[in-house]
Design a protein around this motif. Structure first.
Motif, PDB file in Angstrom:
ATOM      1  N   LEU A 130       3.902   5.600  -2.979  1.00  0.00           N
ATOM      2  CA  LEU A 130       2.597   5.430  -3.628  1.00  0.00           C
ATOM      3  C   LEU A 130       1.951   4.113  -3.238  1.00  0.00           C
ATOM      4  O   LEU A 130       0.726   4.013  -3.124  1.00  0.00           O
ATOM      5  N   THR A 131       2.771   3.078  -3.041  1.00  0.00           N
ATOM      6  CA  THR A 131       2.245   1.778  -2.612  1.00  0.00           C
ATOM      7  C   THR A 131       1.668   1.866  -1.208  1.00  0.00           C
ATOM      8  O   THR A 131       0.602   1.313  -0.923  1.00  0.00           O
ATOM      9  N   MET A 132       2.407   2.572  -0.314  1.00  0.00           N
ATOM     10  CA  MET A 132       1.956   2.684   1.081  1.00  0.00           C
ATOM     11  C   MET A 132       0.778   3.638   1.237  1.00  0.00           C
ATOM     12  O   MET A 132       0.096   3.615   2.264  1.00  0.00           O
ATOM     13  N   LEU A 133       0.526   4.473   0.244  1.00  0.00           N
ATOM     14  CA  LEU A 133      -0.499   5.500   0.357  1.00  0.00           C
ATOM     15  C   LEU A 133      -1.871   4.906   0.669  1.00  0.00           C
ATOM     16  O   LEU A 133      -2.622   5.442   1.495  1.00  0.00           O
ATOM     17  N   GLY A 134      -2.203   3.794   0.029  1.00  0.00           N
ATOM     18  CA  GLY A 134      -3.490   3.147   0.289  1.00  0.00           C
ATOM     19  C   GLY A 134      -3.607   2.677   1.728  1.00  0.00           C
ATOM     20  O   GLY A 134      -4.659   2.839   2.367  1.00  0.00           O
ATOM     21  N   ILE A 135      -2.508   2.107   2.267  1.00  0.00           N
ATOM     22  CA  ILE A 135      -2.502   1.660   3.661  1.00  0.00           C
ATOM     23  C   ILE A 135      -2.601   2.858   4.600  1.00  0.00           C
ATOM     24  O   ILE A 135      -3.339   2.837   5.592  1.00  0.00           O
ATOM     25  N   ILE A 136      -1.845   3.925   4.293  1.00  0.00           N
ATOM     26  CA  ILE A 136      -1.865   5.128   5.131  1.00  0.00           C
ATOM     27  C   ILE A 136      -3.274   5.706   5.201  1.00  0.00           C
ATOM     28  O   ILE A 136      -3.784   6.020   6.281  1.00  0.00           O
ATOM     29  N   ILE A 137      -3.920   5.838   4.047  1.00  0.00           N
ATOM     30  CA  ILE A 137      -5.278   6.388   4.005  1.00  0.00           C
ATOM     31  C   ILE A 137      -6.255   5.473   4.744  1.00  0.00           C
ATOM     32  O   ILE A 137      -7.116   5.932   5.503  1.00  0.00           O
ATOM     33  N   GLY A 138      -6.097   4.161   4.536  1.00  0.00           N
ATOM     34  CA  GLY A 138      -7.001   3.209   5.179  1.00  0.00           C
ATOM     35  C   GLY A 138      -6.900   3.240   6.687  1.00  0.00           C
ATOM     36  O   GLY A 138      -7.917   3.340   7.394  1.00  0.00           O
ATOM     37  N   VAL A 139      -5.668   3.168   7.229  1.00  0.00           N
ATOM     38  CA  VAL A 139      -5.471   3.162   8.683  1.00  0.00           C
ATOM     39  C   VAL A 139      -5.925   4.484   9.305  1.00  0.00           C
ATOM     40  O   VAL A 139      -6.631   4.499  10.325  1.00  0.00           O
ATOM     41  N   SER A 140      -5.523   5.605   8.699  1.00  0.00           N
ATOM     42  CA  SER A 140      -5.917   6.911   9.246  1.00  0.00           C
ATOM     43  C   SER A 140      -7.433   7.099   9.185  1.00  0.00           C
ATOM     44  O   SER A 140      -8.035   7.671  10.102  1.00  0.00           O
ATOM     45  N   SER A 141      -8.075   6.597   8.115  1.00  0.00           N
ATOM     46  CA  SER A 141      -9.534   6.708   8.000  1.00  0.00           C
ATOM     47  C   SER A 141     -10.236   5.923   9.096  1.00  0.00           C
ATOM     48  O   SER A 141     -11.203   6.398   9.703  1.00  0.00           O
ATOM     49  N   VAL A 142      -9.757   4.701   9.352  1.00  0.00           N
ATOM     50  CA  VAL A 142     -10.346   3.882  10.407  1.00  0.00           C
ATOM     51  C   VAL A 142     -10.233   4.603  11.752  1.00  0.00           C
ATOM     52  O   VAL A 142     -11.213   4.709  12.508  1.00  0.00           O
TER      53      VAL A 142
ATOM     54  N   ILE B 107       5.355  -7.104   4.014  1.00  0.00           N
ATOM     55  CA  ILE B 107       4.978  -6.775   5.393  1.00  0.00           C
ATOM     56  C   ILE B 107       5.623  -5.459   5.824  1.00  0.00           C
ATOM     57  O   ILE B 107       4.992  -4.634   6.505  1.00  0.00           O
ATOM     58  N   VAL B 108       6.900  -5.249   5.416  1.00  0.00           N
ATOM     59  CA  VAL B 108       7.590  -4.003   5.756  1.00  0.00           C
ATOM     60  C   VAL B 108       6.851  -2.811   5.145  1.00  0.00           C
ATOM     61  O   VAL B 108       6.645  -1.778   5.799  1.00  0.00           O
ATOM     62  N   LEU B 109       6.419  -2.949   3.893  1.00  0.00           N
ATOM     63  CA  LEU B 109       5.673  -1.875   3.243  1.00  0.00           C
ATOM     64  C   LEU B 109       4.376  -1.567   3.991  1.00  0.00           C
ATOM     65  O   LEU B 109       4.059  -0.405   4.258  1.00  0.00           O
ATOM     66  N   SER B 110       3.637  -2.618   4.337  1.00  0.00           N
ATOM     67  CA  SER B 110       2.351  -2.404   5.007  1.00  0.00           C
ATOM     68  C   SER B 110       2.530  -1.886   6.426  1.00  0.00           C
ATOM     69  O   SER B 110       1.739  -1.055   6.899  1.00  0.00           O
ATOM     70  N   SER B 111       3.570  -2.375   7.138  1.00  0.00           N
ATOM     71  CA  SER B 111       3.791  -1.918   8.515  1.00  0.00           C
ATOM     72  C   SER B 111       4.226  -0.453   8.554  1.00  0.00           C
ATOM     73  O   SER B 111       3.781   0.317   9.413  1.00  0.00           O
ATOM     74  N   MET B 112       5.105  -0.058   7.600  1.00  0.00           N
ATOM     75  CA  MET B 112       5.505   1.352   7.529  1.00  0.00           C
ATOM     76  C   MET B 112       4.301   2.230   7.200  1.00  0.00           C
ATOM     77  O   MET B 112       4.099   3.291   7.796  1.00  0.00           O
ATOM     78  N   GLY B 113       3.473   1.762   6.251  1.00  0.00           N
ATOM     79  CA  GLY B 113       2.247   2.491   5.925  1.00  0.00           C
ATOM     80  C   GLY B 113       1.310   2.566   7.112  1.00  0.00           C
ATOM     81  O   GLY B 113       0.679   3.592   7.368  1.00  0.00           O
ATOM     82  N   GLY B 114       1.227   1.449   7.889  1.00  0.00           N
ATOM     83  CA  GLY B 114       0.372   1.421   9.072  1.00  0.00           C
ATOM     84  C   GLY B 114       0.824   2.400  10.139  1.00  0.00           C
ATOM     85  O   GLY B 114       0.005   3.115  10.729  1.00  0.00           O
TER      86      GLY B 114
END
Length: 388
Positions: free
Chosen positions: A23-35, A318-325
């Protein structure tokens, strides 16, 4: 504490709270994929429009006059063709004609022009040949037809050598144009091209109100346009409102500016999702600090330094954001391909955009992870050990 050990601890912490981590990474996943998806679609649109403009011809200038009193005669065209920087000139007479072959009849766009039209308008034939100078000189009743016209009147056949009737007059087909598709809302495939001298008789007019010019190279476009405008002002004094000289490069520059602005706007909108994802990471990391306060106190009591605690929580962020990225990059590429196929739009993936989106996700992880990590590193070990 070694970096690798901190990464292992971060992964262990993420595994112990899988749902929260997802759930934490979901925002990063949506953001990167949207871009990736939005910018790729915008760049694909840019590429598509640029291709359509290029199909109209390279280094192209267009002269349009309004009214029969401003018709461009052969003598006037000769003066324009001798201007410095002008490579080729192709006058055009156009209209609509009734095309008939056996029992098939349809209204088709007619274009009368010269042999230079092939190079000026970047036109290619898929079979047969294009116009030649001798066709104009002897007013030959020959025609080159577009791919759509060929399919309409000669489905599954090679039309070259066969005849059609244009307004009741028989014309021999000597060539078929290669398909160019639509260009700026107009189809270039449903057309019949005949020699200029023949077209003037067919549509009963000698008024040439449109001329295409090709400059020798792209660097001379502005200079050639200025010379053409000066010559037109000489040929038609005090009538500047009755004609126009259009530079294709200006259109490309305008379209490029518009699409770049649209790309930046779409990228900015998608980037907001990344910031929201970063706020989500910060919130979860603050919760994690509160949950692990006693752990932090124990580690400080046995000799862990403030730097070690700061690094541990920062690396976890950083690990959370990189995995989400990474997941967002894969999801964005996959979604872009699906949308491209489903909506029949051009999607142009750019490695630089993908890399930038991923790096931005890392920056988000660092920026929004600093505050929770700093808070954890400043905890008093005695107070942390007493924390329930």
């Amino acid at each position: 504490m070694a970096i690798f050990q901190s990464i292992k601890m971060a992964l262990r912490s993420i595994r112990s709270n899988k749902l929260r981590a997802v759930l934490t990474m979901l925002g990063i996943i949506i953001g990167v994929s949207s871009v990736i998806v939005l910018v790729s679609i915008a760049q694909g649109s840019t590429k598509n429009v640029t291709s359509q403009i290029t199909n109209l011809g390279t280094n192209l200038l267009t002269i349009n006059t309004f009214g029969t009193d401003l018709s461009l005669t052969e003598a006037k065209l000769e003066k324009i063709s001798k201007l410095a920087g002008v490579k080729a000139v192709s006058p055009v007479v156009s209209g609509r004609v009734s095309v008939k072959e056996n029992k098939t009849t349809a209204q088709v766009s007619l274009m009368g022009t010269n042999a230079d039209y092939e190079t000026v308008r970047n036109t290619q034939v898929s079979s047969g040949r294009f116009l030649s100078d001798i066709d104009l000189e002897y007013r030959q009743k020959i025609a080159i037809i577009g791919s759509t016209t060929a399919q309409t009147f000669f489905p599954g056949e090679d039309p070259v050598g066969k005849s059609v009737q244009l307004n009741g007059v028989s014309f021999k087909i000597v060539g078929v144009l290669a398909s160019k598709g639509g260009s700026l809302g107009q189809s270039g495939d449903d057309v019949v091209i005949v020699p200029l001298s023949t077209a003037e008789r067919l549509v009963k007019t000698t008024s040439i109100n449109q001329v295409y010019l090709q400059a020798k190279n792209e660097q001379q476009m502005d200079m050639v346009m200025a010379e053409v405008e000066r010559e037109m002002a000489t040929l038609f004094p005090n009538k500047t409102d009755s004609y126009s000289v259009f530079n294709q490069q200006d259109l490309m520059n305008t379209m490029s500016s518009v699409t770049q602005t649209m790309t930046m706007m779409l990228g900015g909108i998608a980037g907001i999702s990344l910031l929201v994802g970063g706020i989500g990471i910060m919130n979860i990391m603050l919760v994690s600090v509160s949950e692990r306060t006693r752990e932090i106190g124990i580690r400080k009591a046995i000799g862990a330094k403030r730097r070690d605690i700061l690094l541990q929580f920062l690396i976890e962020s950083i690990v959370l954001s990189s995995m989400g990225g990474l997941i967002g990059v894969l999801f964005g590429i996959g979604l872009g391909q699906v949308l491209g196929s489903a909506l029949s739009v051009t999607v142009a993936f750019s490695s630089s955009v993908i890399l930038l989106a991923f790096l931005f996700s890392l920056v988000v992880g660092v920026v929004f992870g600093v505050f929770p990590a700093n808070k954890a590193s400043k905890l008093n070990p005695i107070q942390a050990l007493r924390y329930e």
